[in-house]
Design a protein around this motif. Sequence first.
Motif, PDB file in Angstrom:
ATOM      1  N   HIS A 163     -16.932  29.591 -25.784  1.00 16.34           N
ATOM      2  CA  HIS A 163     -15.446  28.754 -25.406  1.00 16.34           C
ATOM      3  C   HIS A 163     -15.361  27.380 -25.409  1.00 16.34           C
ATOM      4  CE1 HIS A 163     -19.456  27.111 -23.893  1.00 16.34           C
ATOM      5  NE2 HIS A 163     -19.010  25.873 -23.927  1.00 16.34           N
ATOM      6  N   GLY A 164     -14.591  26.533 -25.548  1.00 14.38           N
ATOM      7  CA  GLY A 164     -13.975  25.304 -26.097  1.00 14.38           C
ATOM      8  C   GLY A 164     -14.605  24.322 -25.694  1.00 14.38           C
ATOM      9  N   ALA A 165     -15.440  23.795 -26.198  1.00 16.57           N
ATOM     10  CA  ALA A 165     -16.333  22.605 -26.133  1.00 16.57           C
ATOM     11  C   ALA A 165     -15.919  21.064 -26.481  1.00 16.57           C
ATOM     12  CB  ALA A 165     -17.962  22.605 -26.615  1.00 16.57           C
ATOM     13  N   ASP A 166     -14.585  21.211 -27.274  1.00 13.01           N
ATOM     14  CA  ASP A 166     -13.753  19.404 -27.493  1.00 13.01           C
ATOM     15  C   ASP A 166     -13.706  18.509 -25.810  1.00 13.01           C
ATOM     16  OD1 ASP A 166     -14.011  19.830 -30.438  1.00 13.01           O
ATOM     17  OD2 ASP A 166     -13.002  21.523 -30.413  1.00 13.01           O
ATOM     18  N   GLU A 167     -13.333  17.888 -25.850  1.00 14.53           N
ATOM     19  CA  GLU A 167     -12.596  16.914 -24.724  1.00 14.53           C
ATOM     20  C   GLU A 167     -10.842  18.011 -25.432  1.00 14.53           C
ATOM     21  OE1 GLU A 167     -14.845  13.295 -22.938  1.00 14.53           O
ATOM     22  OE2 GLU A 167     -13.724  12.756 -24.888  1.00 14.53           O
ATOM     23  N   TYR A 168     -10.705  18.394 -24.138  1.00 12.55           N
ATOM     24  CA  TYR A 168      -9.041  18.544 -23.696  1.00 12.55           C
ATOM     25  C   TYR A 168      -8.153  17.601 -22.799  1.00 12.55           C
ATOM     26  CZ  TYR A 168     -11.076  22.659 -26.027  1.00 12.55           C
ATOM     27  OH  TYR A 168     -11.808  23.618 -26.919  1.00 12.55           O
ATOM     28  N   PRO A 169      -7.502  17.077 -23.442  1.00 12.11           N
ATOM     29  CA  PRO A 169      -6.047  16.669 -22.406  1.00 12.11           C
ATOM     30  C   PRO A 169      -5.576  16.996 -21.712  1.00 12.11           C
ATOM     31  CG  PRO A 169      -5.381  16.599 -24.336  1.00 12.11           C
ATOM     32  CD  PRO A 169      -6.532  17.039 -24.563  1.00 12.11           C
ATOM     33  N   PHE A 170      -5.274  16.430 -20.441  1.00 11.41           N
ATOM     34  CA  PHE A 170      -4.838  17.407 -19.497  1.00 11.41           C
ATOM     35  C   PHE A 170      -3.618  16.476 -18.311  1.00 11.41           C
ATOM     36  CE2 PHE A 170      -8.900  15.926 -16.682  1.00 11.41           C
ATOM     37  CZ  PHE A 170      -7.574  15.946 -15.665  1.00 11.41           C
ATOM     38  N   LEU A 171      -3.200  16.568 -17.545  1.00 13.80           N
ATOM     39  CA  LEU A 171      -1.705  16.136 -16.847  1.00 13.80           C
ATOM     40  C   LEU A 171      -1.898  16.782 -16.051  1.00 13.80           C
ATOM     41  CD1 LEU A 171       0.002  14.249 -17.576  1.00 13.80           C
ATOM     42  CD2 LEU A 171       2.293  15.986 -18.128  1.00 13.80           C
ATOM     43  N   ILE A 172      -1.599  16.061 -14.683  1.00 11.55           N
ATOM     44  CA  ILE A 172      -1.137  16.628 -13.624  1.00 11.55           C
ATOM     45  C   ILE A 172       0.131  15.791 -12.610  1.00 11.55           C
ATOM     46  CG2 ILE A 172      -1.837  16.308 -11.031  1.00 11.55           C
ATOM     47  CD1 ILE A 172      -4.852  16.059 -12.004  1.00 11.55           C
ATOM     48  N   ASP A 173       1.088  16.655 -12.883  1.00 12.58           N
ATOM     49  CA  ASP A 173       2.427  16.253 -12.712  1.00 12.58           C
ATOM     50  C   ASP A 173       2.865  17.408 -11.522  1.00 12.58           C
ATOM     51  OD1 ASP A 173       3.242  19.132 -13.639  1.00 12.58           O
ATOM     52  OD2 ASP A 173       3.709  18.633 -15.393  1.00 12.58           O
ATOM     53  N   GLU A 174       4.014  17.374 -11.106  1.00  6.93           N
ATOM     54  CA  GLU A 174       5.321  18.019 -10.119  1.00  6.93           C
ATOM     55  C   GLU A 174       4.429  19.504  -9.893  1.00  6.93           C
ATOM     56  OE1 GLU A 174       8.482  17.248 -13.336  1.00  6.93           O
ATOM     57  OE2 GLU A 174       6.790  16.370 -12.002  1.00  6.93           O
ATOM     58  N   HIS A 175       4.815  20.141 -11.510  1.00  9.72           N
ATOM     59  CA  HIS A 175       4.459  21.970 -11.660  1.00  9.72           C
ATOM     60  C   HIS A 175       2.584  21.562 -11.350  1.00  9.72           C
ATOM     61  CE1 HIS A 175       8.682  21.613 -12.004  1.00  9.72           C
ATOM     62  NE2 HIS A 175       8.583  20.630 -13.089  1.00  9.72           N
ATOM     63  N   GLY A 176       1.775  21.289 -11.102  1.00 10.93           N
ATOM     64  CA  GLY A 176       0.520  21.398 -10.936  1.00 10.93           C
ATOM     65  C   GLY A 176      -0.610  20.919 -12.439  1.00 10.93           C
ATOM     66  N   MET A 177      -1.526  21.030 -12.610  1.00  9.51           N
ATOM     67  CA  MET A 177      -2.291  20.822 -13.906  1.00  9.51           C
ATOM     68  C   MET A 177      -1.992  21.648 -15.178  1.00  9.51           C
ATOM     69  SD  MET A 177      -6.174  20.597 -14.419  1.00  9.51           S
ATOM     70  CE  MET A 177      -6.863  19.481 -12.799  1.00  9.51           C
ATOM     71  N   SER A 178      -1.813  20.612 -16.352  1.00  2.96           N
ATOM     72  CA  SER A 178      -1.830  21.270 -17.671  1.00  2.96           C
ATOM     73  C   SER A 178      -2.927  21.099 -18.772  1.00  2.96           C
ATOM     74  CB  SER A 178      -0.252  20.746 -18.294  1.00  2.96           C
ATOM     75  OG  SER A 178       0.590  21.122 -17.279  1.00  2.96           O
ATOM     76  N   ILE A 179      -3.295  21.565 -18.929  1.00  8.71           N
ATOM     77  CA  ILE A 179      -4.202  21.345 -20.221  1.00  8.71           C
ATOM     78  C   ILE A 179      -4.219  21.840 -21.496  1.00  8.71           C
ATOM     79  CG2 ILE A 179      -6.926  21.458 -20.783  1.00  8.71           C
ATOM     80  CD1 ILE A 179      -7.076  22.395 -18.143  1.00  8.71           C
ATOM     81  N   LEU A 180      -4.231  20.409 -22.300  1.00  6.06           N
ATOM     82  CA  LEU A 180      -3.345  21.345 -23.886  1.00  6.06           C
ATOM     83  C   LEU A 180      -4.776  21.494 -24.676  1.00  6.06           C
ATOM     84  CD1 LEU A 180      -1.568  20.810 -25.593  1.00  6.06           C
ATOM     85  CD2 LEU A 180      -1.549  18.370 -26.492  1.00  6.06           C
ATOM     86  N   PRO A 181      -5.055  22.567 -25.288  1.00  2.00           N
ATOM     87  CA  PRO A 181      -5.582  22.850 -25.878  1.00  2.00           C
ATOM     88  C   PRO A 181      -5.830  22.644 -27.759  1.00  2.00           C
ATOM     89  CG  PRO A 181      -5.050  24.960 -25.331  1.00  2.00           C
ATOM     90  CD  PRO A 181      -3.958  24.281 -25.092  1.00  2.00           C
TER      91      PRO A 181
END
Length: 570
Positions: A227-245
Amino acid sequence: MHMSTHAKRLASGPMPLKKCPTGILGLDEITGGGLPKGRTTIVCGGPGCGKTMLGVEFLVRGAMELNEPGVLMAFEETPRDIATNVASLGFDIQALARKKKLYLDFLSVEPSEIKESGEYDLEGLFIRLQDAITAVGAKRVMFDTPEALFSGFSNLQILRAEFRRLFRWLKDRGLTAIVTAERGEGNLTRYGLEEYVSDCVILLDHRVKDQISERRLRIVKYRGTRHGADEYPFLIDEHGMSILPLSALELQHKVWNERVSSGIPDLDKMLEGKGYYRGTSILVTGTAGSGKTSVAAAFIDAACRRGERCLFIDFEESRDQVGRNMKSIGLNLNRWAGKGLLTHEAWRSTQFGIEMHLLRIHKLIEKHKPQCVVIDPITNLMHSSGDKEVYSMMMRLMDFLKNSGITAIFVSLTAGGSKLESSTVGVSSLADTWILLRDIESDGERNRCIYVLKSRGMAHSNQLREFVITTKGIKLIPPYIGPGGVLTGTSRINQEAKEKFAALQRDFEISRKQREVSRKRRALEAQAASLQAELVTVDREAEDLTRESKKREQQARVDQAGLAKSRGAN
């Protein structure tokens, strides 16, 4: 002799861990397929970091997209409160509950109402949970902050043992569960849940840096899989959660041989007469007012003329302002926006952190599916982040665009007085084509010049060309080299006038000398003709003298013969 089931498993090799897709954008990618199927995952973090949002979206996506009903068991907030909170994400969990896709339950834990007497267990919770699972045929379960139970009982050892029994109970029934927990001081969770439920632990973090909010996700532990072990930024908006690899580790971008016009015919000629390669990254740098946005807008206009969808992201000017300014050079961008070919988004770079910008750009690209993108200027991102963060963000964005086959122009502002052959954010090495715009000052004026510093895969021009922005677009002036180098503007005009005057003087002097030579030639020819006539006269005189001499000799012979004859006669 029959082989036992265990022996058969060993003989067939290791069995890979089954995954349960979450449906959350980006999370399945960094987990390699989702959460461990039939096991429990801890989602921990501080207040407001998005733990409940992640768990609810896991249930909603499963119910709506994967036909896996779920159970939400809350210990702090009522289902109605949770439903109100997640409604802003576009999730209607109460409607899903009415359709038997979700089962919502709430267990109130008030220490003042609890009286301990002898041994106790969570058997009541087991029964309640079994009824909920049976009611909807649940495949997924979410416990929202069950740590609240710890505040109601003093014998924590028994409670921990009961929790272990609960999670084994869930595993035996093949239920994929998420448990949210508050971040502890020395541990990941306040009461050490991760110590005995550690198949997968996801840590969420909500931090504020330079007054800008950022959310990060990290997979602390995931047994049995990569699995990816880095810190990934994520965003919570009107469409739910988005995590950026993060950026891909391997460079495996698809390469196109197709060429696309820059929108400036003279610039295309500098690029082998064909323009940029499709799917590449173009960096346009220059000082303020050097024409960077105009070059980018010309590219967008040409792409829209080809019928390609385009995305223009601006950190400095509004869409209407850019549209008005580009009309002055003959580019009507608003027309393409009206036809649905151009999406123009503008926001301040200080509105988000660097990762949020990247996430927003990702979402815009996935929504509009553009074939060409312009980001103007990337240097504004420096105000909210450091060089290293901007470089990392640009590397990930360029990788994403190349993998998507998108041709992109990145505009970068070069500070006045700095070395022009350097990009402020240091991404020039990542770009496939680097175009430098610069102002040359001479004779009290500044004139624009353009230079292709590099363009991978083609024999591009190495000339420094002056260009002018007219009401009919951008035109490049043919290169003109003076005694001191490339001349532009008034210097060019003056030098051309000087050289024309010098050429006229040379022509006049040559003409004068040719006339003088012609006069001398005529004089010499006249002199030669006179001498020739005199020579003829002399020849004639010589001939006359010869004839006269011959006559005299002949007469003398006649006279002598007569004399001789007369003497003989005597």
